[in-house]
Design a protein around this motif. Sequence first.
Motif, PDB file in Angstrom:
ATOM      1  N   ASP B  38     -12.533 -12.468 -21.506  1.00 46.91           N
ATOM      2  CA  ASP B  38     -12.664 -12.466 -22.965  1.00 46.91           C
ATOM      3  C   ASP B  38     -11.834 -11.301 -23.520  1.00 46.91           C
ATOM      4  OD1 ASP B  38     -14.158 -10.117 -22.706  1.00 46.91           O
ATOM      5  OD2 ASP B  38     -16.089 -11.115 -22.942  1.00 46.91           O
ATOM      6  N   MET B  40     -12.559  -8.392 -24.723  1.00 48.47           N
ATOM      7  CA  MET B  40     -12.899  -7.044 -24.225  1.00 48.47           C
ATOM      8  C   MET B  40     -12.478  -6.881 -22.765  1.00 48.47           C
ATOM      9  SD  MET B  40     -13.834  -5.313 -26.725  1.00 48.47           S
ATOM     10  CE  MET B  40     -13.971  -3.862 -25.703  1.00 48.47           C
ATOM     11  N   ASP B  41     -12.637  -7.973 -21.982  1.00 50.29           N
ATOM     12  CA  ASP B  41     -12.181  -7.918 -20.582  1.00 50.29           C
ATOM     13  C   ASP B  41     -10.683  -7.655 -20.521  1.00 50.29           C
ATOM     14  OD1 ASP B  41     -14.737  -8.599 -19.719  1.00 50.29           O
ATOM     15  OD2 ASP B  41     -14.307 -10.748 -19.685  1.00 50.29           O
ATOM     16  N   VAL B  43      -8.782  -6.107 -22.791  1.00 54.14           N
ATOM     17  CA  VAL B  43      -8.491  -4.722 -23.160  1.00 54.14           C
ATOM     18  C   VAL B  43      -8.767  -3.792 -21.973  1.00 54.14           C
ATOM     19  CG1 VAL B  43      -9.098  -2.845 -24.725  1.00 54.14           C
ATOM     20  CG2 VAL B  43      -8.976  -5.164 -25.584  1.00 54.14           C
ATOM     21  N   GLN B  44      -9.863  -4.071 -21.262  1.00 56.25           N
ATOM     22  CA  GLN B  44     -10.203  -3.251 -20.084  1.00 56.25           C
ATOM     23  C   GLN B  44      -9.137  -3.417 -18.995  1.00 56.25           C
ATOM     24  OE1 GLN B  44     -13.138  -1.178 -19.665  1.00 56.25           O
ATOM     25  NE2 GLN B  44     -11.960  -0.456 -17.922  1.00 56.25           N
ATOM     26  N   PHE B  47      -6.095  -1.499 -19.902  1.00 60.32           N
ATOM     27  CA  PHE B  47      -6.338  -0.064 -19.720  1.00 60.32           C
ATOM     28  C   PHE B  47      -6.190   0.309 -18.237  1.00 60.32           C
ATOM     29  CE2 PHE B  47      -9.453   3.125 -18.376  1.00 60.32           C
ATOM     30  CZ  PHE B  47      -8.974   4.232 -19.066  1.00 60.32           C
ATOM     31  N   ASP B  48      -6.797  -0.501 -17.387  1.00 57.62           N
ATOM     32  CA  ASP B  48      -6.706  -0.220 -15.938  1.00 57.62           C
ATOM     33  C   ASP B  48      -5.257  -0.327 -15.454  1.00 57.62           C
ATOM     34  OD1 ASP B  48      -9.435   0.204 -15.745  1.00 57.62           O
ATOM     35  OD2 ASP B  48      -9.886  -1.873 -15.211  1.00 57.62           O
ATOM     36  N   GLU B  50      -2.605   0.400 -17.084  1.00 57.24           N
ATOM     37  CA  GLU B  50      -1.830   1.597 -17.477  1.00 57.24           C
ATOM     38  C   GLU B  50      -1.822   2.622 -16.355  1.00 57.24           C
ATOM     39  OE1 GLU B  50      -3.124   3.280 -21.143  1.00 57.24           O
ATOM     40  OE2 GLU B  50      -2.096   1.773 -22.342  1.00 57.24           O
TER      41      GLU B  50
END
Lengths: 405, 84
Positions: B38, B40-41, B43-44, B47-48, B50
Motif C-alpha cells: 500500500d 505507506m508500505d 514509502v517505507q 526509505f529503506d 535510500e
Amino acid sequence: MRIVVTGMGIVSPIGASVDQFWKNAVAGVSGIGGIQSFDATKQRSKIAGEVTGFDPALFLSAKQIEQTDRFTQLALHAAQQALEDAQGLEGYQPRRLAVSLGSGMGGFSTFEFSAARRLQNKSVPPFSVPRIMANSAAAWIATKYGLKGPNLTCSTACSSAANAIGMALDLLRTGKADAVVTGGAEACVLPLTMTGFEALFALSTGFNADPAHASRPFAKGRDGFVMGEGAGILVLEREDAAQKRGAKIYARLAGYGCACDATHIVAPDIDGQVAAMQAALDDAGMTSGQVDYINAHATSTPIGDVVETKAIKQLFAERAPEIPISATKSMIGHSIGASAAIGSIAAIMTLQTGTIHPTINLLEADPECDLNYTPNSAVEKKAQTALCNAFGFGGNNVSIVFTTL
Amino acid sequence: MDTAELEAKVIEFIASKVENIDTSTITTASKFEELGLDSMDTVQLLFDAEDAFGVTFDGEEVKNLRSVGDIIDYIGNHPPTSVL
C-alpha cells in the motif's frame, strides 16, 4: 462496584514473566549493568536496568517491528502475557474493551534515531511519527487484540502508569468499559534522554564500575536514580463479571488518588504526596490504619527518598515504622512511565504470596530515612492492603490501593 | 554497476523487504500495488532503499515512482550520495 485484577504481564530487567520477575525480586537480584544497547562511553551515567535478550521477532512480524518503537514492543509483550493470563475476554463486546496506558517519554528511541538522521541530512523513516507518539503502545494493543472501546494514554512522567491504572478504574466504575488493559511502558535507555537527566543531576554517576550497587533507595551514599526500562500490564474487570466467567482473581483495585504539588516542576513536595496517599485511601473507603504494605516510589535520589519517608511519617504517624515498605527500583532501576505498573505487580504479588520483596543495597540507611524498608532480604508477612506510590516530574503524585478480596 | 546487475540487486532487495513474496514474480514492470504494497508500505520501501543504495529520493520525484523499474531508473540516473 468492586474492580479486580484478572491478568498480569511484565517485561523487566529481572524477568519477562510475572513468575520470573517475582522470583528474582524476592531473591533480591539486581538487573542493573553497564549499558549494552548503545555506546555509553560519553555518558556520565553509564549504567541502566536494561531488558536484555528481548526479541520482538518472537511475537511480531517484520512489518510490525518496523512500525513500532521499542516501548510499544515491550508493551505488546506484557499485554500478550496479561491477556493470556486473564483468558476469556472475548466474552465481552469489543466496544466494551478499553486500553488505558501510561508512558512518560513515548517512542523516544525512534525520536532520537530520526532526529540524528535529520541532523545528518538523511531521510527520516516514514513511520517516525506513529512510532514516537505516546499513544502508540495503547493503539497497537487495541489493534492487535481488537479492543474497540476507549483507548487512553496518560503521560505524567514517572507517575504515568499509576494514573493510567486509575483512569482504568474510573472507566470501569463509570460503566464506560467492561474490561480494561492497563499499565505502562517505557524504553528510554537512550543517549539524548539520559544526557537530559544527567543535566538535571538526577542520575547515578558514582557507581559506573559497580552497577549492581548503584540503585540504593534510602541508603547512605545514594547519588541519583538508575535509568530503567520495561512494561507492566494489568487486566481489570468488575468483580461480579469476573466471578461469573470464572476468572482467576489476583486482587482488588480498591482506590486511586492523585494530587499536584503545584510548587516546582521537578522538586518533590511532602504535602502533595500525603494528599495523594490520603485521596487513594479515601477513594477505597479505608483508613491509614489498614495499610500493611507500601511499595514506595523510592527512586534512589538523595532528595526524593527523604521526602517520601517524611510523607509516609506524616500520614501514618506512629504506625509508620511498623509498616513494611520496599523499593522495587533498587533491583530494576527507574522505568519512568512503566514503574508504577511494575510496582503494582509487586504489590499484588505481595498480597498473593505473603512475601515482601526486599530493598536491596540497604546496608546502611540514610539517617533521614528511618522506616522499615525491608532491607536486603525478603520477609514473610501476610498483607491485606497494599499502597503503591508513584511521584513524577510536574509535581504529579499518585497512589493506588490494592487489597485481597 | 551495469544495468543488469543493478536490476538484480534492486529485485533482490525488494524480495527481502516484502513479506511472503515469490522472488520470481518480481519484474521491472511490477507496480508496487501488484506486489501487495500500500502507499505507506511503498514509502517505507523507498526509505529503506535510500540506505541500501546510497541514494536520496527527491521528495517530489518520489511521487512518480510506481514500479520496480522506476526505482532502478532513478538509482541509475542518480549517483550515490553516500557510501554506506
